[in-house]
Design an enzyme around this catalytic site. Structure first.
Site, short mmCIF file in Angstrom:
data_model
loop_
_atom_site.label_atom_id
_atom_site.label_comp_id
_atom_site.label_asym_id
_atom_site.label_seq_id
_atom_site.Cartn_x
_atom_site.Cartn_y
_atom_site.Cartn_z
N LYS A 13 40.06 -17.66 40.43
CA LYS A 13 39.40 -17.76 39.12
C LYS A 13 40.38 -18.18 38.02
CE LYS A 13 39.38 -12.89 37.56
NZ LYS A 13 40.07 -12.97 36.28
N ASP A 14 41.69 -18.09 38.30
CA ASP A 14 42.70 -18.50 37.32
C ASP A 14 43.27 -19.89 37.60
OD1 ASP A 14 42.44 -15.98 36.09
OD2 ASP A 14 43.90 -15.10 37.47
N THR A 57 38.13 -5.61 27.11
CA THR A 57 38.13 -6.69 28.10
C THR A 57 38.92 -7.87 27.56
OG1 THR A 57 36.81 -8.28 29.36
CG2 THR A 57 35.91 -7.60 27.25
N SER A 59 38.30 -10.94 28.71
CA SER A 59 37.52 -12.09 29.16
C SER A 59 36.37 -12.41 28.21
CB SER A 59 36.98 -11.79 30.57
OG SER A 59 35.85 -12.55 30.87
N LEU A 60 36.27 -13.68 27.80
CA LEU A 60 35.11 -14.11 27.00
C LEU A 60 33.83 -13.98 27.80
CD1 LEU A 60 36.15 -17.32 25.01
CD2 LEU A 60 35.56 -15.07 24.10
N ARG A 61 33.89 -14.27 29.09
CA ARG A 61 32.70 -14.14 29.95
C ARG A 61 32.20 -12.70 29.93
NH1 ARG A 61 32.01 -11.86 34.79
NH2 ARG A 61 34.25 -11.59 34.99
N ARG A 62 33.11 -11.75 30.17
CA ARG A 62 32.69 -10.35 30.19
C ARG A 62 32.18 -9.92 28.81
NH1 ARG A 62 37.88 -9.24 33.51
NH2 ARG A 62 37.10 -9.51 35.63
N ARG A 84 44.77 -6.66 26.38
CA ARG A 84 45.83 -7.55 26.87
C ARG A 84 46.79 -6.80 27.79
NH1 ARG A 84 42.87 -11.49 25.85
NH2 ARG A 84 42.49 -12.05 23.69
N GLY A 85 47.63 -7.57 28.48
CA GLY A 85 48.67 -6.99 29.33
C GLY A 85 48.33 -7.06 30.80
N ASN A 86 49.31 -6.71 31.65
CA ASN A 86 49.05 -6.68 33.09
C ASN A 86 48.17 -5.46 33.42
OD1 ASN A 86 50.73 -4.40 33.24
ND2 ASN A 86 52.54 -5.61 33.74
N THR A 89 49.41 -2.03 32.30
CA THR A 89 49.34 -1.87 30.85
C THR A 89 47.91 -1.60 30.40
OG1 THR A 89 51.22 -3.35 30.56
CG2 THR A 89 49.81 -3.03 28.65
N ARG A 90 46.96 -2.32 30.99
CA ARG A 90 45.55 -2.12 30.62
C ARG A 90 45.08 -0.72 30.96
NH1 ARG A 90 42.76 -8.00 32.16
NH2 ARG A 90 44.45 -9.25 31.28
N CYS A 177 39.41 -22.04 32.14
CA CYS A 177 39.21 -20.73 32.77
C CYS A 177 38.80 -19.68 31.75
CB CYS A 177 40.50 -20.27 33.44
SG CYS A 177 41.19 -21.42 34.63
#
Length: 239
Positions: A13-14, A57, A59-62, A84-86, A89-90, A177
């Site tokens: 997806k990326d 989130t 993601s714009l999709r989410r 944001r973040g890995n 972090t999230r 993406c």
């Protein structure tokens, strides 16, 4: 590019819809769970959120799918904020109380041994996945026929066809993406069911939806289905 690695493995997806010149997507492996996961220490589903709760989130999709879902539930008080973040972090930001819940890809949590953090997995009818979500793609340099052959046992034909259709929707809609676009295909006995949805991140929470069911035998068929579904989205007002 300088030959230090022979293959690169990516979350599909990326992966950009158009790869740089000299590189090809060699194989797509069998898909893990393509769905979105609800992660929350205290709230089992969106219906359990307290007044004024914040969902995180990246993601714009989410974001657009959650806005549509919350609107149906008449929960205009719930806010959706950037996250944001890995992954670590999230999850830390969630545990610190910055969010009541966050939405992540189920596949990423499962692959990293964090499946116990999932409180709820959204049905694809509620939260349609992103193109390629849950699948891994293997990228190689063009012209490496030896690698293409060596990687053949890792390919999953059904996933490759489904992802080809999904990525064709995304490519036809602009190829980024990070669009507010969902596209997800399933295959059963050669019959493909491709669904797509588009929403505006700001403004009305309604979604533009399109879908098609058709017999698919090869990748060119799958791409053609994706292009038709993208055209139907545009006809419905997506851009």
């Amino acid at each position: 590019e300088d030959g230090q690695a022979d293959i690169a493995v990516h979350s599909l997806k990326d992966v950009p819809m158009e790869l740089p010149e000299g590189f090809v997507l060699a194989r797509v492996m069998a898909r893990e769970d393509p769905r979105d996961a609800w992660v929350s220490p205290g709230r089992a589903t969106p219906a359990d959120l307290p007044p004024g709760a914040v969902i995180g989130t990246s993601s714009l999709r989410r974001t657009v799918l959650l806005r549509a879902m919350l609107s149906k539930m008449q929960r205009d008080d719930v806010r959706i904020e950037p996250l944001r973040g890995n992954l670590d972090t999230r999850l830390r930001k969630l545990d610190e109380g910055q969010y009541a819940a966050i939405v992540l890809a189920a596949a990423g949590l499962k692959r990293l041994g964090l499946a116990e953090r999932i409180r709820h997995v959204f049905d694809t009818a509620q939260m349609l996945p992103a193109a390629g979500q849950g699948a891994l793609g293997i990228e190689i340099r063009a012209g490496r026929a030896d690698l293409l052959e060596a990687l053949a046992p890792l390919a999953d034909a059904g996933t490759q066809l489904a992802c080809a259709a999904e990525r064709a929707v995304s490519r036809a809609m602009g190829g980024s993406c990070s669009m507010p676009l969902a596209a997800h295909a399933t295959l059963e006995d050669g019959q493909m069911h491709l669904r797509a949805a588009w929403g505006e991140p700001e403004g009305a929470p309604q979604l533009v939806r399109a879908e098609e069911r058709v017999l698919v035998r090869r990748e060119s068929d799958a791409q053609a289905v994706g292009e038709r579904v993208a055209a139907a989205l545009r006809a419905g007002g997506a851009h």
